[in-house]
Design a protein around this motif. Structure first.
Motif, PDB file in Angstrom:
ATOM      1  N   ASP A  22      47.139 158.677 -34.781  1.00 29.81           N
ATOM      2  CA  ASP A  22      47.805 159.798 -34.109  1.00 29.81           C
ATOM      3  C   ASP A  22      48.713 159.400 -32.963  1.00 29.81           C
ATOM      4  O   ASP A  22      49.515 160.203 -32.518  1.00 29.81           O
ATOM      5  CB  ASP A  22      46.782 160.843 -33.652  1.00 29.81           C
ATOM      6  CG  ASP A  22      45.791 160.297 -32.663  1.00 29.81           C
ATOM      7  OD1 ASP A  22      45.626 159.068 -32.589  1.00 29.81           O
ATOM      8  OD2 ASP A  22      45.162 161.112 -31.971  1.00 29.81           O
ATOM      9  N   ASP A  23      48.641 158.157 -32.496  1.00 33.80           N
ATOM     10  CA  ASP A  23      49.519 157.744 -31.399  1.00 33.80           C
ATOM     11  C   ASP A  23      50.642 156.821 -31.873  1.00 33.80           C
ATOM     12  O   ASP A  23      51.218 156.087 -31.104  1.00 33.80           O
ATOM     13  CB  ASP A  23      48.713 157.093 -30.278  1.00 33.80           C
ATOM     14  CG  ASP A  23      48.022 155.812 -30.715  1.00 33.80           C
ATOM     15  OD1 ASP A  23      47.933 155.564 -31.938  1.00 33.80           O
ATOM     16  OD2 ASP A  23      47.573 155.064 -29.842  1.00 33.80           O
ATOM     17  N   TYR A  24      50.983 156.897 -33.149  1.00 38.68           N
ATOM     18  CA  TYR A  24      52.014 156.025 -33.716  1.00 38.68           C
ATOM     19  C   TYR A  24      53.336 156.064 -32.940  1.00 38.68           C
ATOM     20  O   TYR A  24      53.870 155.012 -32.598  1.00 38.68           O
ATOM     21  CB  TYR A  24      52.238 156.375 -35.190  1.00 38.68           C
ATOM     22  CG  TYR A  24      53.219 155.483 -35.895  1.00 38.68           C
ATOM     23  CD1 TYR A  24      52.854 154.201 -36.289  1.00 38.68           C
ATOM     24  CD2 TYR A  24      54.507 155.907 -36.186  1.00 38.68           C
ATOM     25  CE1 TYR A  24      53.732 153.377 -36.943  1.00 38.68           C
ATOM     26  CE2 TYR A  24      55.401 155.086 -36.845  1.00 38.68           C
ATOM     27  CZ  TYR A  24      55.012 153.823 -37.222  1.00 38.68           C
ATOM     28  OH  TYR A  24      55.888 153.002 -37.862  1.00 38.68           O
ATOM     29  N   PRO A  25      53.882 157.231 -32.605  1.00 41.30           N
ATOM     30  CA  PRO A  25      55.151 157.235 -31.864  1.00 41.30           C
ATOM     31  C   PRO A  25      55.040 156.559 -30.499  1.00 41.30           C
ATOM     32  O   PRO A  25      55.966 155.885 -30.057  1.00 41.30           O
ATOM     33  CB  PRO A  25      55.490 158.718 -31.703  1.00 41.30           C
ATOM     34  CG  PRO A  25      54.736 159.397 -32.793  1.00 41.30           C
ATOM     35  CD  PRO A  25      53.472 158.589 -32.964  1.00 41.30           C
ATOM     36  N   VAL A  26      53.901 156.714 -29.836  1.00 42.22           N
ATOM     37  CA  VAL A  26      53.699 156.087 -28.532  1.00 42.22           C
ATOM     38  C   VAL A  26      53.603 154.573 -28.685  1.00 42.22           C
ATOM     39  O   VAL A  26      54.228 153.808 -27.963  1.00 42.22           O
ATOM     40  CB  VAL A  26      52.424 156.634 -27.854  1.00 42.22           C
ATOM     41  CG1 VAL A  26      52.119 155.873 -26.579  1.00 42.22           C
ATOM     42  CG2 VAL A  26      52.560 158.121 -27.599  1.00 42.22           C
ATOM     43  N   PRO A  43      46.428 168.735 -34.860  1.00 44.68           N
ATOM     44  CA  PRO A  43      45.000 168.394 -34.950  1.00 44.68           C
ATOM     45  C   PRO A  43      44.514 168.188 -36.383  1.00 44.68           C
ATOM     46  O   PRO A  43      43.721 167.288 -36.651  1.00 44.68           O
ATOM     47  CB  PRO A  43      44.313 169.585 -34.284  1.00 44.68           C
ATOM     48  CG  PRO A  43      45.329 170.090 -33.308  1.00 44.68           C
ATOM     49  CD  PRO A  43      46.667 169.879 -33.986  1.00 44.68           C
ATOM     50  N   GLU A  44      45.013 168.970 -37.335  1.00 47.54           N
ATOM     51  CA  GLU A  44      44.550 168.830 -38.720  1.00 47.54           C
ATOM     52  C   GLU A  44      45.056 167.562 -39.397  1.00 47.54           C
ATOM     53  O   GLU A  44      44.588 167.192 -40.471  1.00 47.54           O
ATOM     54  CB  GLU A  44      44.930 170.061 -39.553  1.00 47.54           C
ATOM     55  CG  GLU A  44      46.410 170.283 -39.719  1.00 47.54           C
ATOM     56  CD  GLU A  44      47.024 171.207 -38.660  1.00 47.54           C
ATOM     57  OE1 GLU A  44      48.114 171.735 -38.923  1.00 47.54           O
ATOM     58  OE2 GLU A  44      46.432 171.397 -37.578  1.00 47.54           O
ATOM     59  N   ASN A  45      46.023 166.850 -38.790  1.00 47.10           N
ATOM     60  CA  ASN A  45      46.523 165.601 -39.350  1.00 47.10           C
ATOM     61  C   ASN A  45      45.678 164.393 -38.981  1.00 47.10           C
ATOM     62  O   ASN A  45      45.843 163.330 -39.583  1.00 47.10           O
ATOM     63  CB  ASN A  45      47.956 165.344 -38.886  1.00 47.10           C
ATOM     64  CG  ASN A  45      48.921 166.400 -39.362  1.00 47.10           C
ATOM     65  OD1 ASN A  45      49.642 166.987 -38.575  1.00 47.10           O
ATOM     66  ND2 ASN A  45      48.930 166.655 -40.652  1.00 47.10           N
ATOM     67  N   VAL A  49      39.631 164.518 -38.964  1.00 48.29           N
ATOM     68  CA  VAL A  49      39.682 165.950 -39.276  1.00 48.29           C
ATOM     69  C   VAL A  49      39.971 166.148 -40.760  1.00 48.29           C
ATOM     70  O   VAL A  49      39.355 167.002 -41.417  1.00 48.29           O
ATOM     71  CB  VAL A  49      40.728 166.669 -38.399  1.00 48.29           C
ATOM     72  CG1 VAL A  49      40.897 168.119 -38.808  1.00 48.29           C
ATOM     73  CG2 VAL A  49      40.342 166.566 -36.927  1.00 48.29           C
ATOM     74  N   ALA A  50      40.888 165.351 -41.309  1.00 46.77           N
ATOM     75  CA  ALA A  50      41.198 165.445 -42.739  1.00 46.77           C
ATOM     76  C   ALA A  50      39.976 165.091 -43.581  1.00 46.77           C
ATOM     77  O   ALA A  50      39.696 165.741 -44.591  1.00 46.77           O
ATOM     78  CB  ALA A  50      42.375 164.543 -43.082  1.00 46.77           C
ATOM     79  N   ILE A  51      39.239 164.076 -43.158  1.00 48.81           N
ATOM     80  CA  ILE A  51      38.017 163.713 -43.890  1.00 48.81           C
ATOM     81  C   ILE A  51      36.987 164.828 -43.773  1.00 48.81           C
ATOM     82  O   ILE A  51      36.326 165.181 -44.752  1.00 48.81           O
ATOM     83  CB  ILE A  51      37.472 162.358 -43.391  1.00 48.81           C
ATOM     84  CG1 ILE A  51      38.404 161.236 -43.863  1.00 48.81           C
ATOM     85  CG2 ILE A  51      36.045 162.129 -43.880  1.00 48.81           C
ATOM     86  CD1 ILE A  51      38.071 159.865 -43.344  1.00 48.81           C
ATOM     87  N   ALA A  52      36.862 165.424 -42.600  1.00 45.48           N
ATOM     88  CA  ALA A  52      35.922 166.536 -42.410  1.00 45.48           C
ATOM     89  C   ALA A  52      36.273 167.713 -43.316  1.00 45.48           C
ATOM     90  O   ALA A  52      35.382 168.424 -43.798  1.00 45.48           O
ATOM     91  CB  ALA A  52      35.891 166.967 -40.947  1.00 45.48           C
ATOM     92  N   ALA A  53      37.555 167.911 -43.579  1.00 40.15           N
ATOM     93  CA  ALA A  53      37.981 169.009 -44.458  1.00 40.15           C
ATOM     94  C   ALA A  53      37.472 168.819 -45.885  1.00 40.15           C
ATOM     95  O   ALA A  53      37.419 169.779 -46.654  1.00 40.15           O
ATOM     96  CB  ALA A  53      39.501 169.138 -44.442  1.00 40.15           C
ATOM     97  N   THR A  54      37.079 167.603 -46.252  1.00 46.22           N
ATOM     98  CA  THR A  54      36.526 167.345 -47.590  1.00 46.22           C
ATOM     99  C   THR A  54      35.011 167.549 -47.614  1.00 46.22           C
ATOM    100  O   THR A  54      34.389 167.369 -48.655  1.00 46.22           O
ATOM    101  CB  THR A  54      36.827 165.902 -48.053  1.00 46.22           C
ATOM    102  OG1 THR A  54      36.061 164.970 -47.276  1.00 46.22           O
ATOM    103  CG2 THR A  54      38.308 165.595 -47.979  1.00 46.22           C
ATOM    104  N   GLY A  55      34.434 167.886 -46.463  1.00 45.96           N
ATOM    105  CA  GLY A  55      32.994 168.047 -46.375  1.00 45.96           C
ATOM    106  C   GLY A  55      32.267 166.771 -45.997  1.00 45.96           C
ATOM    107  O   GLY A  55      31.040 166.703 -46.042  1.00 45.96           O
TER     108      GLY A  55
END
Length: 158
Positions: A22-26, A43-45, A49-55
């Motif tokens: 998430d800090d790639y640009p920085v 936040p969803e990226n 969080v993406a892994i949590a969206a899969t359960g």
């Protein structure tokens, strides 16, 4: 920039690459940001969080496979610091080249030096392919990293 979650019946959760983090640009700085499109993370990226969206949870990941160690493919490795139970798999030549590139400053702009940690549970293979686990074979497919250019059969001959 992506990460792919594989639910393996015997090995558990395997993550193919970690995206850019998430800090790639920085991290990447103005020169790289001028070349590549600016990434805005919501936040969803975030990988966890993406892994949590899969359960599932990031803590459930057992193995990570990295095709190559440029920052846009391995930026989420920080989520596996202090996790010696998680194997981080990469081709031997790629790992050597990444550490060399960072140590000498030869190609430091595309790597995240602070992510090349000795504390990660690095696992390597040095053949053209390896039967990674039941149903998954890893192949070394030369591409655009320095080691891939240097050791490519197209460059070095048959």
């Amino acid at each position: 920039m992506y990460g792919i979650l594989i639910e393996h019946p015997h090995e558990g959760l395997i993550l193919w690459e970690t995206g850019s983090g998430d800090d790639y640009p920085v991290h990447s700085g103005p020169v790289i940001n001028d070349i590549f499109p600016r990434i805005e993370y919501k936040p969803e990226n975030r990988l966890e969080v993406a892994i949590a969206a899969t359960g599932n949870r990031i803590e459930d990941v057992k193995k990570v496979i990295i095709g190559h160690l440029h920052a846009d493919h391995s930026g989420g490795l920080d989520l596996f610091f202090n996790r010696p139970d998680v194997e981080i798999w990469v081709h031997d030549l790629e790992l050597r080249s990444a550490f060399w590139s960072v140590a000498t400053g030869a190609d430091i702009g595309v790597y995240r030096p602070n992510y090349l940690q000795f504390s990660l549970n690095w696992k390597t293979f040095d053949d053209r392919s390896i039967d990674f686990c039941q149903g998954i074979t890893l192949h070394h497919l030369p591409g655009h990293t320095e080691v891939e250019r240097r050791y490519s059969p197209r460059m070095a001959g048959p």
